[in-house]
Design a protein around this motif. Structure first.
Motif, short mmCIF file in Angstrom:
data_model
loop_
_atom_site.label_atom_id
_atom_site.label_comp_id
_atom_site.label_asym_id
_atom_site.label_seq_id
_atom_site.Cartn_x
_atom_site.Cartn_y
_atom_site.Cartn_z
N PHE A 86 -7.69 0.87 -3.09
CA PHE A 86 -6.93 0.02 -2.16
C PHE A 86 -5.52 -0.24 -2.67
O PHE A 86 -4.56 -0.25 -1.89
CB PHE A 86 -7.65 -1.32 -1.94
N ILE A 87 -5.39 -0.43 -3.97
CA ILE A 87 -4.07 -0.69 -4.55
C ILE A 87 -3.15 0.50 -4.33
O ILE A 87 -2.00 0.34 -3.91
CB ILE A 87 -4.19 -1.05 -6.05
N VAL A 88 -3.65 1.71 -4.58
CA VAL A 88 -2.85 2.92 -4.41
C VAL A 88 -2.44 3.08 -2.95
O VAL A 88 -1.27 3.32 -2.63
CB VAL A 88 -3.61 4.16 -4.92
N ARG A 89 -3.40 2.94 -2.04
CA ARG A 89 -3.11 3.09 -0.61
C ARG A 89 -2.13 2.02 -0.13
O ARG A 89 -1.23 2.29 0.65
CB ARG A 89 -4.39 3.06 0.20
N ALA A 90 -2.33 0.79 -0.61
CA ALA A 90 -1.44 -0.30 -0.20
C ALA A 90 -0.01 -0.02 -0.65
O ALA A 90 0.94 -0.19 0.11
CB ALA A 90 -1.94 -1.62 -0.77
N GLU A 91 0.15 0.44 -1.88
CA GLU A 91 1.49 0.76 -2.40
C GLU A 91 2.13 1.87 -1.59
O GLU A 91 3.33 1.83 -1.32
CB GLU A 91 1.41 1.13 -3.88
N ASN A 92 1.34 2.88 -1.21
CA ASN A 92 1.89 4.02 -0.45
C ASN A 92 2.41 3.60 0.92
O ASN A 92 3.34 4.21 1.44
CB ASN A 92 0.84 5.12 -0.29
N VAL A 93 1.79 2.58 1.50
CA VAL A 93 2.19 2.11 2.83
C VAL A 93 3.25 1.01 2.73
O VAL A 93 3.96 0.74 3.69
CB VAL A 93 0.96 1.58 3.62
N GLY A 94 3.36 0.39 1.57
CA GLY A 94 4.29 -0.73 1.41
C GLY A 94 3.64 -2.08 1.67
O GLY A 94 4.31 -3.05 1.98
N VAL A 95 2.33 -2.14 1.51
CA VAL A 95 1.59 -3.38 1.69
C VAL A 95 1.55 -4.11 0.35
O VAL A 95 1.22 -3.52 -0.67
CB VAL A 95 0.15 -3.11 2.19
N LYS A 96 1.89 -5.41 0.38
CA LYS A 96 1.82 -6.23 -0.83
C LYS A 96 0.50 -6.98 -0.83
O LYS A 96 0.16 -7.66 0.13
CB LYS A 96 2.98 -7.23 -0.86
N LEU A 97 -0.25 -6.85 -1.92
CA LEU A 97 -1.52 -7.56 -2.07
C LEU A 97 -1.26 -8.84 -2.86
O LEU A 97 -0.61 -8.82 -3.89
CB LEU A 97 -2.54 -6.68 -2.79
N VAL A 98 -1.79 -9.94 -2.35
CA VAL A 98 -1.53 -11.26 -2.91
C VAL A 98 -2.86 -11.97 -3.19
O VAL A 98 -3.76 -11.98 -2.33
CB VAL A 98 -0.69 -12.12 -1.93
N ALA A 99 -3.00 -12.55 -4.36
CA ALA A 99 -4.20 -13.32 -4.73
C ALA A 99 -3.90 -14.81 -4.62
O ALA A 99 -2.83 -15.27 -5.00
CB ALA A 99 -4.62 -12.98 -6.16
N CYS A 100 -4.87 -15.55 -4.11
CA CYS A 100 -4.75 -17.00 -3.98
C CYS A 100 -5.11 -17.65 -5.32
O CYS A 100 -6.25 -17.56 -5.78
CB CYS A 100 -5.68 -17.51 -2.88
N GLY A 101 -4.15 -18.30 -5.93
CA GLY A 101 -4.37 -18.95 -7.21
C GLY A 101 -5.37 -20.08 -7.13
O GLY A 101 -6.15 -20.30 -8.05
N PHE A 102 -5.39 -20.81 -6.02
CA PHE A 102 -6.36 -21.89 -5.83
C PHE A 102 -7.77 -21.34 -5.89
O PHE A 102 -8.64 -21.89 -6.58
CB PHE A 102 -6.11 -22.60 -4.48
N SER A 103 -8.02 -20.22 -5.20
CA SER A 103 -9.35 -19.59 -5.21
C SER A 103 -9.69 -19.06 -6.60
O SER A 103 -10.83 -19.19 -7.06
CB SER A 103 -9.42 -18.46 -4.19
N LEU A 104 -8.71 -18.45 -7.26
CA LEU A 104 -8.96 -17.94 -8.62
C LEU A 104 -9.41 -19.07 -9.54
O LEU A 104 -10.36 -18.90 -10.31
CB LEU A 104 -7.69 -17.29 -9.18
N ASN A 105 -8.75 -20.22 -9.45
CA ASN A 105 -9.12 -21.36 -10.28
C ASN A 105 -10.46 -21.95 -9.89
O ASN A 105 -11.30 -22.22 -10.74
CB ASN A 105 -8.03 -22.44 -10.22
N LYS A 106 -10.66 -22.16 -8.59
CA LYS A 106 -11.89 -22.79 -8.11
C LYS A 106 -13.12 -21.99 -8.49
O LYS A 106 -14.15 -22.55 -8.87
CB LYS A 106 -11.83 -22.97 -6.60
N PHE A 107 -13.04 -20.67 -8.39
CA PHE A 107 -14.19 -19.83 -8.66
C PHE A 107 -14.14 -19.22 -10.07
O PHE A 107 -14.85 -18.27 -10.38
CB PHE A 107 -14.33 -18.77 -7.57
N LYS A 108 -13.30 -19.81 -10.92
CA LYS A 108 -13.22 -19.49 -12.35
C LYS A 108 -13.10 -17.98 -12.63
O LYS A 108 -13.83 -17.43 -13.45
CB LYS A 108 -14.43 -20.09 -13.08
#
Length: 141
Positions: A86-108
């Motif tokens: 997904f990362i490779v395909r997203a980069e090829n199309v110009g899609v930026k992938l973003v992670a939610c820091g709140f979710s990262l923290n909440k779900f450790k």
């Protein structure tokens, strides 16, 4: 008199510096910009396919396309077997992938394992709303 002159120069320079930084944060509203909020990594497949189709359809009017991943399955982004394609395909199309820091923290989730290619924001829902205020077309899955 010198104090007034120097004060005026400082104020004018501050205003021009502030305006310059604001201009850097603006989005080209003449282009079609998109943001998708998703809770599941497998949904990246149809999202990226959609981005590819919109890029072709929009042509030179295709702007930015961001995908925000949040929710209880956020830990899946640290699984390279699920994310690398997904990362490779997203980069090829110009899609930026973003992670939610709140979710990262909440779900450790170990943030050191978040792929370097992904941007992390403090609050994915807030970020989504901020992009909408800038004129992004939005979809939540």
């Amino acid at each position: 008199m010198k104090t007034i002159f120097y004060s005026t120069v400082v104020i004018v320079m501050t205003l021009f510096t502030s305006c310059g930084s604001l201009a850097q944060n603006t989005v080209d509203t003449n282009k079609n910009n998109y943001v998708v909020l998703t809770k599941k990594v497998p949904q990246l497949e149809p999202i990226i396919l959609t981005a590819e189709a919109l890029k072709e359809e929009d042509g030179s009017n295709f702007g930015q396309f961001e995908v925000i991943i949040c929710g209880k399955e956020i830990g899946d982004i640290t699984d390279s077997s699920k994310m690398n394609g997904f990362i490779v395909r997203a980069e090829n199309v110009g899609v930026k992938l973003v992670a939610c820091g709140f979710s990262l923290n909440k779900f450790k989730v170990d943030t050191t394992k978040v792929p370097d290619e992904m941007k992390t924001v403090e609050n994915g829902i807030l970020y989504n709303l901020q992009l909408q205020k800038k004129g992004y077309n939005s979809l939540s899955l």
